[in-house]
Design a protein around this motif. Structure first.
Motif, PDB file in Angstrom:
ATOM      1  N   GLY A  40       0.725  -1.133  -0.083  1.00  0.00           N
ATOM      2  CA  GLY A  40       0.051   0.174  -0.013  1.00  0.00           C
ATOM      3  C   GLY A  40       0.938   1.119   0.024  1.00  0.00           C
ATOM      4  O   GLY A  40       0.239   2.385  -0.004  1.00  0.00           O
ATOM      5  N   THR A  44       3.050   0.338  -7.029  1.00  0.00           N
ATOM      6  CA  THR A  44       2.134  -0.071  -8.331  1.00  0.00           C
ATOM      7  C   THR A  44       1.541   1.121  -8.878  1.00  0.00           C
ATOM      8  O   THR A  44       1.714   1.153 -10.010  1.00  0.00           O
ATOM      9  N   THR A  45       0.988   2.100  -7.990  1.00  0.00           N
ATOM     10  CA  THR A  45       0.570   3.358  -8.424  1.00  0.00           C
ATOM     11  C   THR A  45       1.679   4.148  -9.210  1.00  0.00           C
ATOM     12  O   THR A  45       1.521   4.693 -10.182  1.00  0.00           O
ATOM     13  N   GLN A 196       8.603  -6.700  -3.268  1.00  0.00           N
ATOM     14  CA  GLN A 196       8.377  -6.865  -1.670  1.00  0.00           C
ATOM     15  C   GLN A 196       9.449  -7.761  -1.300  1.00  0.00           C
ATOM     16  O   GLN A 196       9.921  -7.508  -0.098  1.00  0.00           O
TER      17      GLN A 196
HETATM   18  P1  ATP Z   1       1.126  -3.761  -2.928  1.00  0.00           P
HETATM   19  O1  ATP Z   1       2.438  -4.161  -2.970  1.00  0.00           O
HETATM   20  O2  ATP Z   1       0.148  -4.342  -2.029  1.00  0.00           O
HETATM   21  O3  ATP Z   1       0.790  -3.617  -4.520  1.00  0.00           O
HETATM   22  P2  ATP Z   1       1.819  -0.879  -3.334  1.00  0.00           P
HETATM   23  O4  ATP Z   1       2.891  -0.206  -2.691  1.00  0.00           O
HETATM   24  O5  ATP Z   1       2.119  -1.403  -4.667  1.00  0.00           O
HETATM   25  O6  ATP Z   1       1.494  -1.836  -2.607  1.00  0.00           O
HETATM   26  P3  ATP Z   1      -0.538   0.409  -4.267  1.00  0.00           P
HETATM   27  O7  ATP Z   1      -1.006  -0.820  -4.775  1.00  0.00           O
HETATM   28  O8  ATP Z   1       0.234   1.182  -5.338  1.00  0.00           O
HETATM   29  O9  ATP Z   1       0.764   0.117  -3.395  1.00  0.00           O
HETATM   30  O10 ATP Z   1      -1.519   1.031  -3.466  1.00  0.00           O
HETATM   31  C1  ATP Z   1      -1.391   2.447  -2.867  1.00  0.00           C
HETATM   32  C2  ATP Z   1      -2.893   2.788  -2.343  1.00  0.00           C
HETATM   33  O11 ATP Z   1      -3.699   2.803  -3.372  1.00  0.00           O
HETATM   34  C3  ATP Z   1      -3.496   1.773  -1.468  1.00  0.00           C
HETATM   35  O12 ATP Z   1      -3.969   2.732  -0.370  1.00  0.00           O
HETATM   36  C4  ATP Z   1      -4.495   1.255  -2.165  1.00  0.00           C
HETATM   37  O13 ATP Z   1      -5.561   0.900  -1.657  1.00  0.00           O
HETATM   38  C5  ATP Z   1      -5.112   2.482  -3.117  1.00  0.00           C
HETATM   39  N1  ATP Z   1      -5.447   1.794  -4.635  1.00  0.00           N
HETATM   40  C6  ATP Z   1      -4.711   0.731  -5.209  1.00  0.00           C
HETATM   41  N2  ATP Z   1      -5.245   0.734  -6.305  1.00  0.00           N
HETATM   42  C7  ATP Z   1      -6.470   1.386  -6.436  1.00  0.00           C
HETATM   43  C8  ATP Z   1      -7.549   1.686  -7.319  1.00  0.00           C
HETATM   44  N3  ATP Z   1      -7.534   0.827  -8.615  1.00  0.00           N
HETATM   45  N4  ATP Z   1      -8.511   2.431  -6.925  1.00  0.00           N
HETATM   46  C9  ATP Z   1      -8.451   3.018  -5.701  1.00  0.00           C
HETATM   47  N5  ATP Z   1      -7.357   2.863  -4.932  1.00  0.00           N
HETATM   48  C10 ATP Z   1      -6.494   2.257  -5.167  1.00  0.00           C
END
Ligand code: ATP
Length: 238
Positions: A40, A44-45, A196
């Motif tokens: 989170g 990925t974002t 991760q």
């Molecule tokens: P992970 O390893 O679990 O994928 P991450 O570091 O890649 O974690 P992200 O997937 O980018 O994190 O998520 C960051 C935040 O954005 C989280 O709070 C998640 O709930 C939110 N989020 C992710 N995808 C979406 C979406 N499609 N719509 C709304 N919120 C989202």
């Protein structure tokens, strides 16, 4: 060293509340940059924003000297930016060979597209053996190789790689990391590696970025991250 990818003060997200907040990262050409952080954190974002799937509400991404606000998403791959998303996106109904060819379909230089395909087969020997197998018949490691191989057929300058170790045995993960190192050394490929699996990522990375709650909290050399116990305990939990 010049930076092939410059992320300057980027804010981006899915709705009203931004996920990424004022993120700045500079990725030097020909290096592997590990992006680390808890679930989170926004990793990925970040990759989705870099590959144009999400539009920043503030800030700018410059890839190879070009402001990405001026580039259509479908042209990014032609410019040399390839994204291998989490979950890999292999077309399970198609064969290994068909999946790989998809990666080079848009290329005008057909001779070089064929050469790139041959090179990928040389690089990933298991894919050669599984050439005619359907995607759904592959193991997790083979699917990851296929997703990577398909991106490489496009001869990218920068590879955005989301969790390549997910679900893979340590031995297979090590193979993938060794391959990334080889590509960097032999072809000058730049990799932004979201992981991760911190140890694996730091074993090949040159640079390390740690994200927390949508922000960059540490940006330093991978060597520094490997060697600094305090930094590792505080941000990476080991
Ligand atoms: P992970 O390893 O679990 O994928 P991450 O570091 O890649 O974690 P992200 O997937 O980018 O994190 O998520 C960051 C935040 O954005 C989280 O709070 C998640 O709930 C939110 N989020 C992710 N995808 C979406 C979406 N499609 N719509 C709304 N919120 C989202």
């Amino acid at each position: 060293m010049s930076a092939i990818l410059e992320i300057n003060g980027v804010t981006a997200g899915y709705g009203a509340a931004p996920v990424l907040q004022d993120v700045s990262i500079s990725v030097p050409t020909g290096t592997i940059c590990a992006v680390l952080g808890a679930n989170g954190a926004g990793k990925t974002t970040l990759l989705r924003t870099l590959s144009g799937l999400l539009k920043p509400t503030a800030g700018q991404v410059v890839f190879d000297g070009q402001d990405l606000r001026e580039v259509k998403v479908e042209h990014l791959i032609r410019l040399g930016l390839a994204h291998v998303p989490e979950g890999r996106g292999v077309v399970t109904e198609l064969t290994v060979d068909e999946n790989l060819r998809l990666g080079g379909l848009w290329r005008k230089d057909r001779a070089d597209a064929r050469r790139a395909l041959d090179e990928v087969y040389q690089l990933f020997e298991p894919l050669q053996r599984r050439r005619s197998s359907a995607g759904h018949q592959l193991s997790g490691g083979e699917r990851q190789m296929l997703a990577l191989g398909r991106a490489l057929v496009a001869r990218p300058k920068v590879l955005l790689l989301d969790e390549p170790s997910l679900g893979l045995a340590p031995r297979v993960t090590a193979q993938i990391m060794a391959l990334l190192r080889q590509l960097r050394d032999d072809t000058g490929l730049t990799v932004l590696l979201v992981e991760q699996n911190v140890r694996s990522a730091l074993s090949v990375a040159d640079e390390g970025v740690v994200m927390s709650l949508g922000r960059v909290v540490v940006s330093t050399s991978a060597e520094q991250l490997r060697g600094d116990d305090e930094l590792r305990h505080a941000y990476l939990g080991f």
